[in-house]
Design a protein around this motif. Structure first.
Motif, PDB file in Angstrom:
ATOM      1  N   VAL A  11      44.032  37.934  16.931  1.00 28.08           N
ATOM      2  CA  VAL A  11      45.293  38.083  17.652  1.00 28.08           C
ATOM      3  C   VAL A  11      45.420  39.498  18.206  1.00 28.08           C
ATOM      4  N   GLN A  29      35.817  33.032  14.668  1.00 22.97           N
ATOM      5  CA  GLN A  29      35.336  32.292  15.832  1.00 22.97           C
ATOM      6  C   GLN A  29      34.472  33.188  16.703  1.00 22.97           C
ATOM      7  N   GLU A  69      28.547  28.348  22.700  1.00 23.40           N
ATOM      8  CA  GLU A  69      28.730  27.206  21.822  1.00 23.40           C
ATOM      9  C   GLU A  69      28.323  27.607  20.406  1.00 23.40           C
ATOM     10  N   VAL A  89      35.910  32.557   7.923  1.00 25.59           N
ATOM     11  CA  VAL A  89      35.304  32.219   9.209  1.00 25.59           C
ATOM     12  C   VAL A  89      35.893  33.071  10.328  1.00 25.59           C
ATOM     13  N   PRO A 121      40.081  30.473  25.849  1.00 30.41           N
ATOM     14  CA  PRO A 121      39.466  29.500  24.931  1.00 30.41           C
ATOM     15  C   PRO A 121      40.039  29.563  23.516  1.00 30.41           C
ATOM     16  N   ILE A 122      40.639  30.696  23.126  1.00 23.55           N
ATOM     17  CA  ILE A 122      41.220  30.805  21.784  1.00 23.55           C
ATOM     18  C   ILE A 122      42.646  30.284  21.763  1.00 23.55           C
ATOM     19  N   SER A 123      43.474  30.778  22.683  1.00 23.86           N
ATOM     20  CA  SER A 123      44.913  30.543  22.537  1.00 23.86           C
ATOM     21  C   SER A 123      45.465  29.587  23.579  1.00 23.86           C
ATOM     22  N   GLN A 144      39.863  36.418   5.532  1.00 25.36           N
ATOM     23  CA  GLN A 144      40.328  35.444   6.519  1.00 25.36           C
ATOM     24  C   GLN A 144      41.572  35.949   7.234  1.00 25.36           C
ATOM     25  N   PHE A 145      42.492  36.537   6.465  1.00 29.42           N
ATOM     26  CA  PHE A 145      43.699  37.108   7.072  1.00 29.42           C
ATOM     27  C   PHE A 145      43.310  38.210   8.041  1.00 29.42           C
ATOM     28  N   SER A 161      49.296  39.306  10.593  1.00 25.56           N
ATOM     29  CA  SER A 161      48.555  38.338   9.804  1.00 25.56           C
ATOM     30  C   SER A 161      48.751  38.564   8.302  1.00 25.56           C
ATOM     31  N   ASP A 168      28.930  26.974  15.816  1.00 22.41           N
ATOM     32  CA  ASP A 168      29.867  27.001  14.714  1.00 22.41           C
ATOM     33  C   ASP A 168      30.399  28.415  14.534  1.00 22.41           C
ATOM     34  N   PRO A 169      31.626  28.528  14.010  1.00 23.48           N
ATOM     35  CA  PRO A 169      32.150  29.857  13.749  1.00 23.48           C
ATOM     36  C   PRO A 169      31.291  30.592  12.705  1.00 23.48           C
ATOM     37  N   SER A 176      41.774  36.753  11.235  1.00 21.26           N
ATOM     38  CA  SER A 176      42.825  36.148  12.046  1.00 21.26           C
ATOM     39  C   SER A 176      43.622  37.245  12.754  1.00 21.26           C
ATOM     40  N   VAL A 195      40.095  35.113   1.016  1.00 21.79           N
ATOM     41  CA  VAL A 195      41.394  34.924   1.648  1.00 21.79           C
ATOM     42  C   VAL A 195      41.786  36.181   2.419  1.00 21.79           C
ATOM     43  N   GLY A 214      50.380  36.179   5.645  1.00 19.05           N
ATOM     44  CA  GLY A 214      49.565  35.748   4.517  1.00 19.05           C
ATOM     45  C   GLY A 214      50.196  36.079   3.176  1.00 19.05           C
TER      46      GLY A 214
END
Lengths: 384, 295
Positions: free
Chosen positions: B15, B139, B127, B137, B210-212, B7-8, B253, B129-130, B11, B4, B257
């Motif tokens: 950003v 991206q 192209e 994950v 492509p992200i936002s 992941q935070f 983030s 998967d992340p 993320s 977790v 979180g």
């Protein structure tokens, strides 16, 4: 000689008289409209304005209302509450309109409804907030054509319950739309025996919602409900796919645009949302009572404006047609229009659903105005 | 638990790298002119939207579309500088900054006419998967954004410190009169700085769309966050904007979180404010040098 003067005079008199009659017969019926054509909510105002302009032409080409042409005076509120108030005052005092349709957003509608009430002018808002027409005792002159947020929530909760889901996580945008949705989601949950185990937020222009979704995943929710309009719902869908969350994603009724599927691409697959039938008219069975009129409007709008009317264009369609229908049947008078809409609109099939107005309900739509729709192979599919 | 946290962090980096790229654009013009170009966010939007136009609408090959987008953004900046900044008969920085605000509003209007109000996007650069690291994950596009940010930093550092043109540009900021006395064409240097920062902005727009997603009115939000990033690191400091941007992104983030997502913007701004109180020159800024520049 006398005879001739008399004759010519009477001919002149006749002409004047006739001119007066026909002049009277052609005096237009003035209807005001307040839409957020520019500013933050312009994605609502634009299809609404286009729809009203298109309808006005069609009505006038077909002979107007009982022989009188319709004149729609559109004011741009610039998505601003004080501009909406000024527009309402101008429409009522200077243009002397028989009714007002709009404003586009809940905030602007709330700001304007007092003015319409005091001036005793019927107002048919095209925004969704429940407060616009409730409490109905205080909203004598106010109606609306957009489905309640609570109806969309009801449709989602009913569907979720059917899937055996009782714990959910919600993620909402920090805007008026998101706030209203969040409130509706929280208030309706106990009625359906659903518990909200995560309550997350994000800004309208945020680039990534992975953090919030990770928290929802960790909370043990069995489904995610996102409530937003604009790019946020696409980003949420993308992040939901990237995280492989393994629980379904429900979106609000704001999801109903092909553009969202296009932008989210594969990430849109499997997203479920309650949508206005206008968005999925081509998937309805042929015998559905709304299908023919939905098809006509969608196709005419698309060929003329090169875009989808979306649910929002449909709200404006219904609002204008309510006023036109009332003017036609009861006369173009403020009080008559109000009374007709309240008492005589029953099972009235329109774009956003089948309306049944009453002194107790000035919206006339419930959760049946929505179809639950899933994205499959890049297209909508109605869920049974 | 670690998953977790990771992941935070990812993320936040996603950003934050966006903020960092925008922040860098502020620094370029500031380094040459001491102006804060508040139309910087609009150049990022131009980058994203024009890239969509060349790639999806004109169906041009990827690299050609990138080149055309960057060149077009530079051209817009050239026109902006020649029409609005150069004719000003004043050295008052405040007036120049107000002019950039006006330009930003005009640009937003034009973008709305051309592209409408909907968001736009195109496929990620690669192209696939992340990436999964420790269960979290990330991206692939985020890695691209980070990589591009890093490359831009190195390129700009080399430009400002190793080339004559770059050094001349910096000289213009310290003292325009002295610079012109030693033969530096000050007006042209200012023009170049606008072009350069617009190009960096456009690169940012291409990378983050492509992200936002990108829509005509995203500029102000990007400008505010990018400006925070630049301020936090110390205006004019290339690596400062990167550290500032990533720090703000990760803080947002983590706040979302571990505390609540409703508070994330507030906490980031609070930290920015305290930096301004206690280290007004920014984390990497030099207070003595700021004083020498006279503001």
């Amino acid at each position: 000689m006398h005879m001739r003067i008399l004759l010519s005079m009477s001919a002149v008199l006749m002409l004047v008289f006739l001119a007066a009659i026909s002049g009277h017969a052609q005096e237009p019926i003035k209807i005001g409209a307040i839409f957020s054509v520019t500013g933050g909510a312009s994605f609502l105002g634009e299809p609404e304005k286009n729809t009203v302009l298109m309808l006005k032409e069609q009505i006038n080409k077909a002979g107007g209302i009982n022989g009188r042409p319709v004149e729609v005076i559109i004011e741009d509120s610039k998505s601003d509450e004080s501009a909406a108030v000024l527009a309402a005052k101008k429409l009522i005092e200077r243009d002397k309109v028989v009714a007002i349709i709009g404003p586009s957003t809940t905030g602007e509608s709330m700001a304007v409804l007092k003015i319409a009430t005091n001036a005793q002018v019927p107002l048919v808002s095209v925004a969704a907030g429940a407060g616009i027409t409730q409490p109905v005792e205080d909203r004598y002159w106010i109606f609306k054509t957009a489905q309640y947020d609570t109806s969309a929530v009801e449709a989602i909760y009913t569907y979720a319950k059917k899937q055996g889901i009782t714990t959910i996580g919600i993620i909402t945008v920090t805007s008026g739309f998101g706030d209203a949705g969040r409130k509706a989601l929280q208030e309706m949950a106990p009625k359906f025996g659903i518990s909200i185990v995560a309550d997350e937020r994000y800004g309208p222009k945020d680039a990534d919602m992975t953090t919030q979704l990770t928290k929802i995943k960790a909370s043990g929710a069995k489904a995610v409900i996102n409530w937003s309009i604009g790019p946020g719902q696409v980003v949420v869908a993308k992040n939901w796919t990237a995280l492989k969350m393994g629980i379904p994603l429900y979106q609000s009724h704001g999801w109903g645009s092909k553009k969202n599927i296009e932008l989210a691409g594969k990430a849109a697959e499997g997203v479920i949302a309650p949508l206005s039938r206008l968005v999925v008219w081509d998937k309805l069975p042929d015998k559905h009572p709304q299908k023919a009129s939905l098809k006509k409007y969608s196709q005419e709008y698309e060929s003329r404006f090169k875009g989808e009317p979306g649910a929002f264009g449909g709200y404006a369609f219904d609002a204008l047609m309510l006023v036109v229908e009332a003017s036609r049947k009861a006369g173009a008078d403020r009080k008559n229009i109000r009374d007709y809409i309240e008492n005589n609109i029953k099972k009235w099939s329109a774009m956003s659903g089948v309306f049944t107005m009453s002194p107790k309900d000035h919206c006339g739509l419930d959760k049946d105005a929505f179809e639950m729709v899933v994205v499959k192979n890049g297209d909508w599919q109605i869920l049974k | 638990m670690l998953t977790v946290f990771l992941q935070f962090l990812f993320s936040g980096l996603t950003v934050g790298s966006v903020y960092a790229l925008v922040g860098m654009g502020f620094n370029i013009i500031y380094n040459a002119t001491s102006i804060i170009n508040l139309a910087q966010g609009e150049f990022v939007v131009i980058g994203g939207l024009l890239m969509w136009f060349f790639l999806e609408s004109c169906k041009l090959p990827f690299l050609l579309a990138v080149a055309l987008t960057i060149l077009s953004a530079g051209l817009v900046a050239l026109i902006m500088e020649r029409l609005t900044i150069r004719p000003l008969k004043t050295n008052d920085l405040l007036i120049m900054i107000m002019v950039t605000v006006a330009v930003a509003i005009v640009m937003r209007g034009l973008l709305m006419f051309k592209f409408g109000k909907e968001p736009y996007s195109f496929a990620a650069f690669t192209e696939g998967d992340p990436l999964v690291i420790g269960g979290a994950v990330i991206q692939l596009q985020t890695l691209w954004v980070l990589g591009i940010t890093g490359t831009c930093i190195l390129a700009l550092y080399a430009f400002f410190n190793l080339t004559i043109a770059g050094k001349a540009m910096r000289a213009c900021s310290f003292d325009p009169t002295a610079a012109s006395l030693v033969g530096i064409p000050v007006s042209r240097m200012i023009m170049f700085s606008f072009i350069l920062s617009a190009m960096v902005g456009a690169i940012g727009g291409i990378a983050i769309t492509p992200i936002s997603l990108m829509e005509y009115d995203k500029g102000p939000m990007l400008a505010v966050k990018g400006f925070c990033a630049a301020m936090m690191g110390g205006l004019g400091r290339g690596r400062g904007a990167v550290v500032g941007g990533l720090t703000i992104g990760v803080l947002e983030s983590m706040t979302a979180g571990y505390i609540h997502s409703g508070l994330k913007d507030a906490v980031a701004l609070l930290i920015l404010l305290s930096i301004l109180f206690f280290r007004p020159a920014g984390l990497f800024g030099n207070a003595a040098m700021q004083r020498l520049k006279g503001h």
